[in-house]
Design a protein around this motif. Structure first.
Motif, PDB file in Angstrom:
ATOM      1  N   ASN A 142      34.720   0.502  16.739  1.00 41.56           N
ATOM      2  CA  ASN A 142      33.723   1.285  17.726  1.00 41.56           C
ATOM      3  C   ASN A 142      32.871   2.210  16.956  1.00 41.56           C
ATOM      4  N   ILE A 143      32.437   2.751  17.713  1.00 39.45           N
ATOM      5  CA  ILE A 143      30.919   3.790  17.022  1.00 39.45           C
ATOM      6  C   ILE A 143      31.223   4.461  18.308  1.00 39.45           C
ATOM      7  N   MET A 144      31.329   6.011  17.025  1.00 35.47           N
ATOM      8  CA  MET A 144      31.314   7.844  18.393  1.00 35.47           C
ATOM      9  C   MET A 144      29.655   8.119  17.612  1.00 35.47           C
ATOM     10  N   VAL A 145      29.308   8.334  18.064  1.00 43.95           N
ATOM     11  CA  VAL A 145      27.943   8.999  18.045  1.00 43.95           C
ATOM     12  C   VAL A 145      28.242  10.657  18.592  1.00 43.95           C
ATOM     13  N   MET A 168      34.901   6.537  26.487  1.00 43.92           N
ATOM     14  CA  MET A 168      34.974   7.553  24.574  1.00 43.92           C
ATOM     15  C   MET A 168      36.575   7.513  24.637  1.00 43.92           C
ATOM     16  N   ILE A 222      38.029   4.883  23.393  1.00 48.64           N
ATOM     17  CA  ILE A 222      37.598   4.017  21.820  1.00 48.64           C
ATOM     18  C   ILE A 222      38.946   5.553  20.756  1.00 48.64           C
ATOM     19  N   THR A 251      29.537  10.371  22.522  1.00 48.39           N
ATOM     20  CA  THR A 251      30.038   9.147  23.703  1.00 48.39           C
ATOM     21  C   THR A 251      29.836   7.824  22.855  1.00 48.39           C
ATOM     22  N   GLY A 252      29.896   6.841  22.988  1.00 45.99           N
ATOM     23  CA  GLY A 252      30.334   5.480  21.665  1.00 45.99           C
ATOM     24  C   GLY A 252      30.735   4.162  22.262  1.00 45.99           C
ATOM     25  N   ASN A 309      33.274   1.227  22.475  1.00 41.78           N
ATOM     26  CA  ASN A 309      34.850   0.282  21.869  1.00 41.78           C
ATOM     27  C   ASN A 309      34.243  -1.066  21.850  1.00 41.78           C
ATOM     28  N   TYR A 327      20.844   0.298  19.461  1.00 32.28           N
ATOM     29  CA  TYR A 327      21.116   1.822  20.040  1.00 32.28           C
ATOM     30  C   TYR A 327      20.025   2.197  20.772  1.00 32.28           C
ATOM     31  N   PHE A 385      26.175   8.555  14.127  1.00 31.08           N
ATOM     32  CA  PHE A 385      26.666   7.906  14.427  1.00 31.08           C
ATOM     33  C   PHE A 385      28.346   7.197  13.183  1.00 31.08           C
TER      34      PHE A 385
END
Length: 473
Positions: free
Chosen positions: A306-309, A358, A361, A414-415, A417, A436, A454
């Motif tokens: 996952n990526i979390m912003v 999110m 995630i 935001t992100g 999954n 992105y 990120f």
């Protein structure tokens, strides 16, 4: 090797009874310590418990602020604000690294329930972050009356026992768990007894210099001399639990390590930082301007879970400091491109959908009020595009001398999954970084540059063979 393939005793689980294990607790002091960095060498004994904790304290340099009870830790991150980064090594090999730990910890804590924040987190990390109904105005929000100390219905304070003081002996100490410092420890425990190389933990400390605020300690009133802070080096310690099971269990682990080797797969965090530049010409009242940006997220060659912003507007926040993610008045519209595939049919625009992504995630519902996540409920764009006409947080209630309204929109994370089903494997990002793509709408009250972090959770692995760690990239 998946989590289920690990020896059962290396998987952290809550057990009501443990009949075949001895637990040895050790208080470990750093072998190297300074105001900027600490190094702990882990004893090669048993299995290192993921619930072991780093204990520490931080202190204001201004005597008057300390005596007046004006000092407090950032409400969202608590003592985690003092940790800039953490590195886990076996010999010279880096097993795990977490950068911008305070911000990462604060956002991950958003899933903790109100009860956990009040009865566990606040006691351990000193962060007073619970939100509840305002005692001053019906229908509005403020810091929860069960967490903060209210001298009257408009004046709240951090409990004295959680306030940093100048004394380094008669002072509160706080702690964070190894499993918070290193996400890998949530799914596995290290069999340090079978590791021939020295396992060490490096902690790089956040620095708050004179004139700076929002990094380690916050102040009710501006200090008379300096805002600088100091760490009590004699208070740093790791409280470690080593688990030793019966001889047959420990022997079977060592036999696997000495034989074909024990492969372990685990999550680690990679960080990409960027910036979105606001319009060159100032936006006048009642107007907006939208800019489109594309940013690469360092992921090529990784298997990404996952990526979390996390994003901030660069302005100060007198309660959360730097440990927040600022919601824009006009929500951004964004999409992702992974392996040249567009993720959403059209750009995501609804903050409820963003929050839902999110929560997938984080694997748990976020325990923050809607007004903490976004500014949607506070804005009436039909009346005026400036927004923020209907404040949900009670500006008449002060927390440590600061208006409660600064809490609004502090958890806009935001992100994306990329797991294949709940708890499933991540997605292989082949040759090109994840892209992105974002439309950012700036307005009269929201036209600062945006700093974006990120946090990429990706899979790594190592093989423990003959006591030596063989790592992947």
């Amino acid at each position: 090797m998946s989590k289920s393939q690990l020896p059962e005793v290396l998987i952290p689980v809550n057990k009501t009874t443990m009949s075949n294990v001895d637990i040895y607790t050790s208080v470990l002091e750093p072998v190297n310590k300074s105001q900027k960095r600490l190094i702990f060498n882990i004893r090669q004994q048993g299995i290192l418990n993921a619930g072991s904790r780093l204990v520490m304290s931080v202190h204001p340099d201004d005597n008057a602020s300390s005596g007046a009870g004006d000092c407090f830790l950032p409400l969202t991150a608590g003592i985690a604000a003092c940790i800039d980064s953490a590195v886990l090594r076996a010999g010279t090999k880096v097993l795990a690294r977490t950068e911008k730990f305070g911000k990462f910890y604060a956002m991950k804590k958003s899933v903790h329930t109100s009860s956990q924040k009040q009865n566990i987190d606040m006691v351990l990390d000193g962060g007073v972050v619970n939100v509840g109904p305002s005692p001053n105005t019906d229908g509005l929000l403020a810091i929860d009356t069960g967490s903060a100390i209210y001298v009257n219905k408009t004046t709240a304070s951090v409990p004295d026992k959680y306030k940093p003081v100048i004394s380094q002996t008669d002072c509160p100490t706080f702690s964070v768990a190894l499993s918070d410092l290193f996400p890998m420890m949530r799914g596995m425990m290290l069999p340090v007894f079978a590791m021939a190389e020295q396992v060490s933990v490096e902690i790089n400390l956040t620095q708050q210099l004179a004139t700076q605020t929002g990094k380690t300690i916050m102040f009710r009133n501006a200090p008379g001399t300096t805002t600088a802070t100091t760490y009590a080096l004699n208070n740093f310690a790791m409280h470690l639990d080593y688990l030793e099971y019966d001889m047959a269990t420990m022997a079977s682990i060592r036999a696997q390590v000495d034989g074909d080797g024990m492969p372990m797969r685990y999550p680690d965090i990679a960080l990409t930082t960027t910036q979105l530049i606001s319009p060159e010409v100032a936006i006048t009242t009642g107007n907006t301007e939208t800019k489109t940006d594309v940013r690469e997220v360092g992921t090529a060659g990784m298997k990404v879970n996952n990526i979390m912003v996390v994003e901030t507007n660069g302005l100060g926040n007198s309660l959360a400091g730097e440990y927040r993610s600022d919601a824009m008045i006009h929500p951004p519209h964004f999409n992702w491109r992974v392996n040249d595939k567009i993720i959403y049919p059209r750009k995501l625009t609804n903050t409820s959908h963003m929050r839902n992504e999110m929560e997938q995630i984080l694997e748990f519902p976020m325990s923050v009020a809607n007004a903490e996540y976004s500014n949607d409920v506070e804005c009436d764009f039909f009346a005026n595009k400036n927004g923020k006409q209907n404040l949900v947080f009670d500006a008449g209630v002060n927390m440590m001398g600061q208006a409660s309204s600064v809490i609004s929109g502090n958890y806009f994370i935001t992100g994306l999954n990329l797991r294949k089903g709940p708890g499933g494997e991540g997605t292989d990002v082949i040759n090109k970084n994840v892209l992105y793509e974002r439309d950012t709408t700036y307005s009269f009250n929201d036209q600062q540059d945006r700093k974006i972090d990120f946090f990429v959770e990706h899979e790594r692995s190592f093989i423990l063979k003959g006591g030596v760690v063989l790592t992947s990239a």
